[in-house]
Design a protein around this motif. Structure first.
Motif, PDB file in Angstrom:
ATOM      1  N   SER A   6      23.012   9.115 -60.375  1.00  0.00           N
ATOM      2  CA  SER A   6      22.885   7.659 -60.234  1.00  0.00           C
ATOM      3  C   SER A   6      24.090   6.952 -60.855  1.00  0.00           C
ATOM      4  O   SER A   6      23.963   5.946 -61.562  1.00  0.00           O
ATOM      5  N   ASP A   7      25.255   7.500 -60.588  1.00  0.00           N
ATOM      6  CA  ASP A   7      26.513   7.012 -61.163  1.00  0.00           C
ATOM      7  C   ASP A   7      27.125   5.986 -60.209  1.00  0.00           C
ATOM      8  O   ASP A   7      27.823   6.357 -59.258  1.00  0.00           O
ATOM      9  N   LEU A   8      26.864   4.721 -60.463  1.00  0.00           N
ATOM     10  CA  LEU A   8      27.374   3.669 -59.578  1.00  0.00           C
ATOM     11  C   LEU A   8      28.901   3.613 -59.591  1.00  0.00           C
ATOM     12  O   LEU A   8      29.532   3.443 -58.535  1.00  0.00           O
TER      13      LEU A   8
ATOM     14  N   TYR B  22      30.942   4.185 -56.118  1.00  0.00           N
ATOM     15  CA  TYR B  22      31.785   3.163 -55.487  1.00  0.00           C
ATOM     16  C   TYR B  22      33.260   3.574 -55.486  1.00  0.00           C
ATOM     17  O   TYR B  22      33.994   3.245 -54.543  1.00  0.00           O
ATOM     18  N   PHE B  23      33.668   4.291 -56.528  1.00  0.00           N
ATOM     19  CA  PHE B  23      35.032   4.810 -56.515  1.00  0.00           C
ATOM     20  C   PHE B  23      35.207   5.814 -55.382  1.00  0.00           C
ATOM     21  O   PHE B  23      36.268   5.863 -54.737  1.00  0.00           O
ATOM     22  N   ALA B  24      34.177   6.586 -55.095  1.00  0.00           N
ATOM     23  CA  ALA B  24      34.238   7.519 -53.969  1.00  0.00           C
ATOM     24  C   ALA B  24      34.416   6.767 -52.643  1.00  0.00           C
ATOM     25  O   ALA B  24      35.133   7.229 -51.751  1.00  0.00           O
TER      26      ALA B  24
ATOM     27  N   GLY C 299      33.514  -0.593 -51.567  1.00  0.00           N
ATOM     28  CA  GLY C 299      33.781  -0.155 -52.935  1.00  0.00           C
ATOM     29  C   GLY C 299      34.126  -1.312 -53.852  1.00  0.00           C
ATOM     30  O   GLY C 299      33.651  -1.387 -54.991  1.00  0.00           O
ATOM     31  N   ILE C 300      34.958  -2.227 -53.361  1.00  0.00           N
ATOM     32  CA  ILE C 300      35.331  -3.405 -54.155  1.00  0.00           C
ATOM     33  C   ILE C 300      34.085  -4.217 -54.507  1.00  0.00           C
ATOM     34  O   ILE C 300      33.860  -4.575 -55.669  1.00  0.00           O
ATOM     35  N   ALA C 301      33.269  -4.519 -53.492  1.00  0.00           N
ATOM     36  CA  ALA C 301      32.078  -5.338 -53.720  1.00  0.00           C
ATOM     37  C   ALA C 301      31.118  -4.663 -54.693  1.00  0.00           C
ATOM     38  O   ALA C 301      30.552  -5.312 -55.581  1.00  0.00           O
ATOM     39  N   GLY C 302      30.936  -3.346 -54.522  1.00  0.00           N
ATOM     40  CA  GLY C 302      30.022  -2.622 -55.395  1.00  0.00           C
ATOM     41  C   GLY C 302      30.484  -2.608 -56.840  1.00  0.00           C
ATOM     42  O   GLY C 302      29.687  -2.835 -57.765  1.00  0.00           O
TER      43      GLY C 302
ATOM     44  N   THR D 291      43.504  -1.162 -56.934  1.00  0.00           N
ATOM     45  CA  THR D 291      44.000  -0.142 -56.000  1.00  0.00           C
ATOM     46  C   THR D 291      43.384  -0.331 -54.626  1.00  0.00           C
ATOM     47  O   THR D 291      44.064  -0.251 -53.595  1.00  0.00           O
ATOM     48  N   ALA D 292      42.082  -0.597 -54.603  1.00  0.00           N
ATOM     49  CA  ALA D 292      41.393  -0.795 -53.321  1.00  0.00           C
ATOM     50  C   ALA D 292      41.886  -2.054 -52.613  1.00  0.00           C
ATOM     51  O   ALA D 292      42.074  -2.062 -51.384  1.00  0.00           O
TER      52      ALA D 292
END
Length: 201
Positions: free
Chosen positions: A38-40, A44-46, A70-73, A87-88
């Motif tokens: 459960s690593d948010l 999101y980095f993934a 990913g940015i939004a998360g 970076t994103a």
């Protein structure tokens, strides 16, 4: 999880098929581990790394979807993820540029530049302003492109040749190609910059 995602990120940067396949394996493993824990942050980095891999595959729309998810998360759920977000954002501008969506590029680049300036992130501000400059070509504003490129890169005071310098040279050359003003000096400047970019890695 973040370490596995970063390995996938580095592995995919060459864009070569074997490297991309390896990056995809690492990315799948990172996503599975993030889900199990459960690593948010890692999850999101993934998404962001998946978007970067899609950029390397020239899959612009798919890249933008993953990057913006990913940015939004990260922005909504994670503290201390500014490097991943920056970076994103920079990578998504690259994707919008090659997708040819000048309006989306202009709007996002301007917004990213304002936010980066507010936070004191000169690297992202510089890149975003350069991509905003590139969007001027869609309105046939070649001189504006050149002026905006010069203004964007001016605060970047490093004496070493770095990525913002390479973007600036590319977009300046792009403007000359568009306006039909390429001459020997433009070619020499581009070739010199390309050699410095290769040397810088």
């Amino acid at each position: 999880t973040l370490g596995m995602g970063y390995v996938a990120f580095v592995a995919g940067l060459s864009g070569k098929p074997k490297a991309l396949a390896q990056a995809q394996r690492w990315l799948s493993a990172a996503r599975a581990l993030a889900a199990a824990r459960s690593d948010l942050h890692g999850g999101y980095f993934a998404d962001i790394v998946g978007g970067i891999i899609d950029v390397c595959r020239l899959r612009w729309r798919e890249a933008i979807m993953q990057l913006e998810d990913g940015i939004a998360g990260l922005q909504a759920n994670v503290v201390g993820a500014q490097w991943e977000i920056a970076t994103a954002k920079a990578t998504s501008l690259h994707a919008y540029f090659y997708l040819g969506d000048a309006n989306a590029l202009r709007v996002r680049a301007a917004a990213y530049a304002r936010d980066a300036r507010r936070r004191g992130d000169l690297a992202l501000e510089t890149e975003a302003r350069l991509y905003e400059a590139a969007s001027a070509i869609a309105a046939d504003h070649v001189e504006l492109l050149h002026d905006m490129v010069a203004a964007a890169v001016a605060p970047w005071q490093s004496q070493e040749f770095q990525y913002p310098h390479w973007i600036a040279v590319r977009f300046t050359t792009f403007g000359h190609l568009y306006s039909g003003t390429v001459d020997a000096g433009v070619v020499r400047a581009f070739d010199h910059a390309a050699r410095r970019a290769r040397k810088a890695g």
